[in-house]
Design a protein around this motif. Structure first.
Motif, mmCIF file in Angstrom:
data_model
loop_
_atom_site.group_PDB
_atom_site.id
_atom_site.type_symbol
_atom_site.label_atom_id
_atom_site.label_comp_id
_atom_site.label_asym_id
_atom_site.label_seq_id
_atom_site.Cartn_x
_atom_site.Cartn_y
_atom_site.Cartn_z
ATOM 1 N N TRP A 1 0.914 -1.108 0.099
ATOM 2 C CA TRP A 1 -0.143 -0.099 0.105
ATOM 3 C C TRP A 1 0.836 1.160 0.103
ATOM 4 C CZ3 TRP A 1 -0.129 4.065 3.521
ATOM 5 C CH2 TRP A 1 0.625 3.818 4.592
ATOM 6 N N ARG A 2 2.146 1.110 0.177
ATOM 7 C CA ARG A 2 3.193 2.267 0.245
ATOM 8 C C ARG A 2 3.624 2.320 -0.988
ATOM 9 N NH1 ARG A 2 3.863 0.150 5.736
ATOM 10 N NH2 ARG A 2 3.829 1.799 7.309
ATOM 11 N N PRO B 1 4.514 3.811 -4.622
ATOM 12 C CA PRO B 1 4.039 5.126 -5.220
ATOM 13 C C PRO B 1 3.374 4.943 -6.614
ATOM 14 C CG PRO B 1 6.349 4.687 -5.568
ATOM 15 C CD PRO B 1 6.048 3.628 -4.512
ATOM 16 N N ARG C 1 -0.133 5.534 -9.278
ATOM 17 C CA ARG C 1 -1.132 6.581 -9.371
ATOM 18 C C ARG C 1 -2.327 5.745 -10.281
ATOM 19 N NH1 ARG C 1 1.052 11.358 -12.674
ATOM 20 N NH2 ARG C 1 1.860 9.714 -13.987
ATOM 21 N N ARG D 1 -3.610 5.981 -6.116
ATOM 22 C CA ARG D 1 -3.148 5.310 -4.956
ATOM 23 C C ARG D 1 -3.790 4.073 -4.796
ATOM 24 N NH1 ARG D 1 -3.318 8.646 -0.110
ATOM 25 N NH2 ARG D 1 -2.107 7.008 1.033
ATOM 26 N N ALA E 1 -2.548 0.566 -5.370
ATOM 27 C CA ALA E 1 -1.594 0.164 -4.408
ATOM 28 C C ALA E 1 -2.480 -0.516 -2.985
ATOM 29 C CB ALA E 1 -0.778 1.146 -3.757
ATOM 30 N N TYR F 1 -3.643 4.096 6.357
ATOM 31 C CA TYR F 1 -4.088 4.677 4.965
ATOM 32 C C TYR F 1 -4.815 6.136 5.228
ATOM 33 C CZ TYR F 1 -4.903 4.436 0.119
ATOM 34 O OH TYR F 1 -5.051 4.885 -1.173
ATOM 35 N N ASP G 1 -0.412 4.322 -16.428
ATOM 36 C CA ASP G 1 -0.769 4.034 -15.193
ATOM 37 C C ASP G 1 -1.192 2.258 -15.305
ATOM 38 O OD1 ASP G 1 -0.131 6.318 -14.167
ATOM 39 O OD2 ASP G 1 -2.288 7.176 -14.663
#
Length: 323
Positions: free
Chosen positions: A32-33, A35, A37, A39, A42, A99, A178
């Protein structure tokens, strides 16, 4: 014979359950961290990481690879049942508590989601398994087995189409770059799972204790590297509307990537290629429990070197000379 092997491989079953539900789920704290796009992609990968193994596709891939499919069935059933309790808690503790979105913290009702998973995933699974103990039902399913498998695959395809079409609005806002990043990240996530499980199986303490049979190791490696989309698709409906569609897209794309990747790997393993296991040769009448075979190092495609007394470095040198 397979039932006997499964009972003798209870350590492999226990290891598989621990890897699927807990060890591989720890990757959610990292995913989940990333980077990415948007977010939410993730977040979708993190949610998928906490999920149990697949049921139908994992078992089929294990069988295709020459793995012990009866062990795969038990791993799939047991982890999907236990995941009713683990997925909401792990996802909440590892991800959602840290989050944040523009509107603030993400609200997540663990108890409500657990109840939803009970009647949407657990109950159908239990009913299906119980029905197979009724002989007329089992005989009927055996007769139409060639029809049931393609039908289940078709239903999964329909589910994917429905979920993606429901996320069409969010998908329209995502750029091609993306999506490409999501594809590569999903592939990398699955390869990390596979590599991690293979490394754990290769550890001397685990390799010698769990099982030296190739079919058992194939089953554990494949099943512990697969992640089912059923749980994430259910849990995603409880997230904020701005997240749900994008999370679903990330889960489905990663699931398709992992299935195609493992299909390729399974086809190679079935031919004796790409093997990276430390195992002993299996025989039709295996009496290994009474007379354990010496470890066999396998290199390349079919090249073997029996070196029970040599250290690993010397074994590798000898194998290089053979090549």
């Amino acid at each position: 014979m397979e039932v006997k092997v499964v009972l003798a491989s209870w350590r492999a079953l226990l290891l598989g359950i621990i890897l699927i539900l807990f060890v591989t789920s720890m990757l959610a704290a990292v995913m989940w961290r990333l980077p990415m796009r948007p977010r939410a992609f993730a977040l979708g990968l993190a949610l998928l990481a906490t999920s149990p193994t697949t049921i139908s596709s994992g078992i089929l891939l294990t069988k295709q690879a020459g793995g012990l499919d009866s062990l795969a069935v038990i791993l799939a059933a047991s982890t999907n049942m236990l995941a009713i309790a683990t997925v909401p808690v792990l996802f909440n503790e590892l991800v959602l508590k840290h989050y944040h979105v523009d509107s603030g913290d993400v609200e997540f009702d663990v108890r409500r989601i657990t109840l939803t998973l009970v009647y949407s995933v657990f109950a159908p699974l239990v009913v299906g398994k119980c029905l197979r103990f009724i002989r007329p039902v089992r005989d009927f399913l055996t007769k139409i087995q060639s029809f049931v498998k393609p039908f289940c695959t078709m239903l999964l395809g329909v589910l994917i189409i429905v979920e993606v079409s429901g996320s069409a609005t969010q998908l329209a806002t995502v750029g091609g770059l993306d999506l490409a990043v999501l594809l590569v990240t999903g592939l990398g996530f699955h390869l990390v799972l596979l590599a991690m499980n293979l490394c754990i199986l290769a550890l001397p303490g685990i390799n010698g204790t769990v099982s030296r049979q190739l079919s058992v190791q194939k089953a554990v490696a494949i099943m512990c590297s697969q992640k089912t989309p059923a749980f994430p698709l259910t849990v995603a409906n409880f997230l904020a509307d701005e997240l749900t569609g994008l999370v679903v897209i990330a889960v489905i794309i990663t699931y398709l990537v992992q299935t195609m990747t493992d299909a390729l790997i399974a086809s190679q393993w079935s031919q004796g290629k790409w093997l990276c296991f430390r195992y002993k040769e299996e025989r039709a009448n295996d009496d290994s429990d009474l007379h354990p075979a010496e470890p066999t190092m396998h290199f390349g495609e079919g090249e073997t070197f029996d070196a029970p007394l040599l250290p690993r470095s010397m074994s590798a040198m000898a194998a290089g000379e053979q090549a």
